[in-house]
Motif scaffolding. Structure first.
Motif, PDB file in Angstrom:
ATOM      1  N   LYS A   8     -70.164  32.567 -22.280  1.00 28.08           N
ATOM      2  CA  LYS A   8     -71.266  33.510 -22.473  1.00 28.08           C
ATOM      3  C   LYS A   8     -70.834  34.746 -23.267  1.00 28.08           C
ATOM      4  O   LYS A   8     -71.516  35.148 -24.210  1.00 28.08           O
ATOM      5  CB  LYS A   8     -71.835  33.922 -21.115  1.00 28.08           C
ATOM      6  CG  LYS A   8     -73.005  34.874 -21.194  1.00 28.08           C
ATOM      7  CD  LYS A   8     -73.510  35.170 -19.796  1.00 28.08           C
ATOM      8  CE  LYS A   8     -74.610  36.204 -19.802  1.00 28.08           C
ATOM      9  NZ  LYS A   8     -75.094  36.465 -18.440  1.00 28.08           N
ATOM     10  N   LYS A   9     -69.715  35.334 -22.923  1.00 32.52           N
ATOM     11  CA  LYS A   9     -69.269  36.552 -23.593  1.00 32.52           C
ATOM     12  C   LYS A   9     -69.027  36.291 -25.078  1.00 32.52           C
ATOM     13  O   LYS A   9     -69.459  37.069 -25.933  1.00 32.52           O
ATOM     14  CB  LYS A   9     -68.006  37.093 -22.924  1.00 32.52           C
ATOM     15  CG  LYS A   9     -67.537  38.402 -23.496  1.00 32.52           C
ATOM     16  CD  LYS A   9     -66.333  38.939 -22.744  1.00 32.52           C
ATOM     17  CE  LYS A   9     -65.887  40.247 -23.365  1.00 32.52           C
ATOM     18  NZ  LYS A   9     -64.716  40.798 -22.695  1.00 32.52           N
ATOM     19  N   GLN A  10     -68.372  35.199 -25.383  1.00 29.11           N
ATOM     20  CA  GLN A  10     -68.082  34.845 -26.770  1.00 29.11           C
ATOM     21  C   GLN A  10     -69.367  34.552 -27.549  1.00 29.11           C
ATOM     22  O   GLN A  10     -69.533  34.980 -28.691  1.00 29.11           O
ATOM     23  CB  GLN A  10     -67.150  33.643 -26.823  1.00 29.11           C
ATOM     24  CG  GLN A  10     -66.728  33.254 -28.218  1.00 29.11           C
ATOM     25  CD  GLN A  10     -65.775  32.059 -28.222  1.00 29.11           C
ATOM     26  OE1 GLN A  10     -65.494  31.487 -27.180  1.00 29.11           O
ATOM     27  NE2 GLN A  10     -65.305  31.690 -29.387  1.00 29.11           N
ATOM     28  N   LEU A  12     -72.420  35.692 -26.859  1.00 29.27           N
ATOM     29  CA  LEU A  12     -73.139  36.949 -27.040  1.00 29.27           C
ATOM     30  C   LEU A  12     -72.515  37.795 -28.149  1.00 29.27           C
ATOM     31  O   LEU A  12     -73.230  38.455 -28.915  1.00 29.27           O
ATOM     32  CB  LEU A  12     -73.194  37.732 -25.735  1.00 29.27           C
ATOM     33  CG  LEU A  12     -74.136  37.153 -24.678  1.00 29.27           C
ATOM     34  CD1 LEU A  12     -73.977  37.890 -23.355  1.00 29.27           C
ATOM     35  CD2 LEU A  12     -75.574  37.195 -25.151  1.00 29.27           C
ATOM     36  N   THR A  13     -71.203  37.761 -28.269  1.00 27.51           N
ATOM     37  CA  THR A  13     -70.521  38.477 -29.352  1.00 27.51           C
ATOM     38  C   THR A  13     -70.963  37.926 -30.703  1.00 27.51           C
ATOM     39  O   THR A  13     -71.253  38.682 -31.629  1.00 27.51           O
ATOM     40  CB  THR A  13     -68.992  38.365 -29.191  1.00 27.51           C
ATOM     41  OG1 THR A  13     -68.617  38.982 -27.957  1.00 27.51           O
ATOM     42  CG2 THR A  13     -68.263  39.034 -30.335  1.00 27.51           C
ATOM     43  N   ARG A  14     -71.033  36.605 -30.812  1.00 31.26           N
ATOM     44  CA  ARG A  14     -71.494  35.973 -32.055  1.00 31.26           C
ATOM     45  C   ARG A  14     -72.930  36.377 -32.369  1.00 31.26           C
ATOM     46  O   ARG A  14     -73.267  36.696 -33.507  1.00 31.26           O
ATOM     47  CB  ARG A  14     -71.423  34.449 -31.950  1.00 31.26           C
ATOM     48  CG  ARG A  14     -70.043  33.872 -32.113  1.00 31.26           C
ATOM     49  CD  ARG A  14     -70.128  32.345 -31.946  1.00 31.26           C
ATOM     50  NE  ARG A  14     -68.905  31.685 -32.237  1.00 31.26           N
ATOM     51  CZ  ARG A  14     -68.596  31.174 -33.438  1.00 31.26           C
ATOM     52  NH1 ARG A  14     -69.446  31.236 -34.418  1.00 31.26           N
ATOM     53  NH2 ARG A  14     -67.438  30.569 -33.614  1.00 31.26           N
ATOM     54  N   ARG A  16     -74.578  39.026 -31.381  1.00 29.65           N
ATOM     55  CA  ARG A  16     -74.650  40.445 -31.758  1.00 29.65           C
ATOM     56  C   ARG A  16     -74.181  40.648 -33.200  1.00 29.65           C
ATOM     57  O   ARG A  16     -74.721  41.495 -33.928  1.00 29.65           O
ATOM     58  CB  ARG A  16     -73.841  41.282 -30.778  1.00 29.65           C
ATOM     59  CG  ARG A  16     -74.524  41.362 -29.421  1.00 29.65           C
ATOM     60  CD  ARG A  16     -73.763  42.210 -28.419  1.00 29.65           C
ATOM     61  NE  ARG A  16     -74.446  42.148 -27.146  1.00 29.65           N
ATOM     62  CZ  ARG A  16     -73.908  41.647 -26.030  1.00 29.65           C
ATOM     63  NH1 ARG A  16     -72.665  41.185 -26.020  1.00 29.65           N
ATOM     64  NH2 ARG A  16     -74.620  41.606 -24.909  1.00 29.65           N
ATOM     65  N   ARG A  17     -73.188  39.879 -33.614  1.00 30.90           N
ATOM     66  CA  ARG A  17     -72.722  39.959 -34.993  1.00 30.90           C
ATOM     67  C   ARG A  17     -73.833  39.498 -35.950  1.00 30.90           C
ATOM     68  O   ARG A  17     -74.079  40.124 -36.980  1.00 30.90           O
ATOM     69  CB  ARG A  17     -71.476  39.089 -35.181  1.00 30.90           C
ATOM     70  CG  ARG A  17     -70.805  39.281 -36.531  1.00 30.90           C
ATOM     71  CD  ARG A  17     -69.497  38.506 -36.661  1.00 30.90           C
ATOM     72  NE  ARG A  17     -68.605  38.767 -35.562  1.00 30.90           N
ATOM     73  CZ  ARG A  17     -68.054  37.819 -34.783  1.00 30.90           C
ATOM     74  NH1 ARG A  17     -68.316  36.551 -34.993  1.00 30.90           N
ATOM     75  NH2 ARG A  17     -67.237  38.145 -33.805  1.00 30.90           N
ATOM     76  N   LYS A  19     -77.041  39.607 -35.345  1.00 27.59           N
ATOM     77  CA  LYS A  19     -78.062  40.661 -35.341  1.00 27.59           C
ATOM     78  C   LYS A  19     -77.662  41.793 -36.290  1.00 27.59           C
ATOM     79  O   LYS A  19     -78.501  42.322 -37.029  1.00 27.59           O
ATOM     80  CB  LYS A  19     -78.270  41.203 -33.927  1.00 27.59           C
ATOM     81  CG  LYS A  19     -79.078  40.291 -33.039  1.00 27.59           C
ATOM     82  CD  LYS A  19     -79.116  40.720 -31.592  1.00 27.59           C
ATOM     83  CE  LYS A  19     -79.563  42.131 -31.360  1.00 27.59           C
ATOM     84  NZ  LYS A  19     -79.675  42.466 -29.923  1.00 27.59           N
TER      85      LYS A  19
END
Length: 91
Positions: A8-10, A12-14, A16-17, A19
């Motif tokens: 999930k964290k990874q 979400l990081t992708r 956000r990038r 976005k």
């Protein structure tokens, strides 16, 4: 538990990038930036989305099609769902 919870964290990081890249594209269009720079930004966004799709798809295939307790009928249904998704994605 869904395989997307594990990464999930990874993921979400992708996202956000992506976005951030979309926001930069919007700003470039508003500022009437040169076409080549806009095309490069679109290509970067497409690459990022493809990478996200690849990561989630791989996890899905490993988690669901790799499940040992799945019947042949369930596996066939899952394969058909993935094939339909891929046809839609690759249009």
């Amino acid at each position: 538990m869904s395989h997307t919870h594990k990464g999930k964290k990874q993921l979400l990081t992708r996202i956000r990038r992506i976005k951030g890249q979309a926001a930069a594209l919007e700003a470039a269009l508003e500022q009437e930036t040169e076409c080549l720079a806009i095309l490069q930004q679109i290509a970067a966004i497409r690459g990022a989305v493809n990478g996200l799709m690849s990561e989630v798809m791989e996890g899905h295939i490993r988690e669901h099609l790799g499940a040992e307790d799945m019947s042949a009928e369930q596996r066939a249904e899952e394969v058909e769902q993935i094939a339909t998704l891929l046809r839609s994605y690759l249009k």
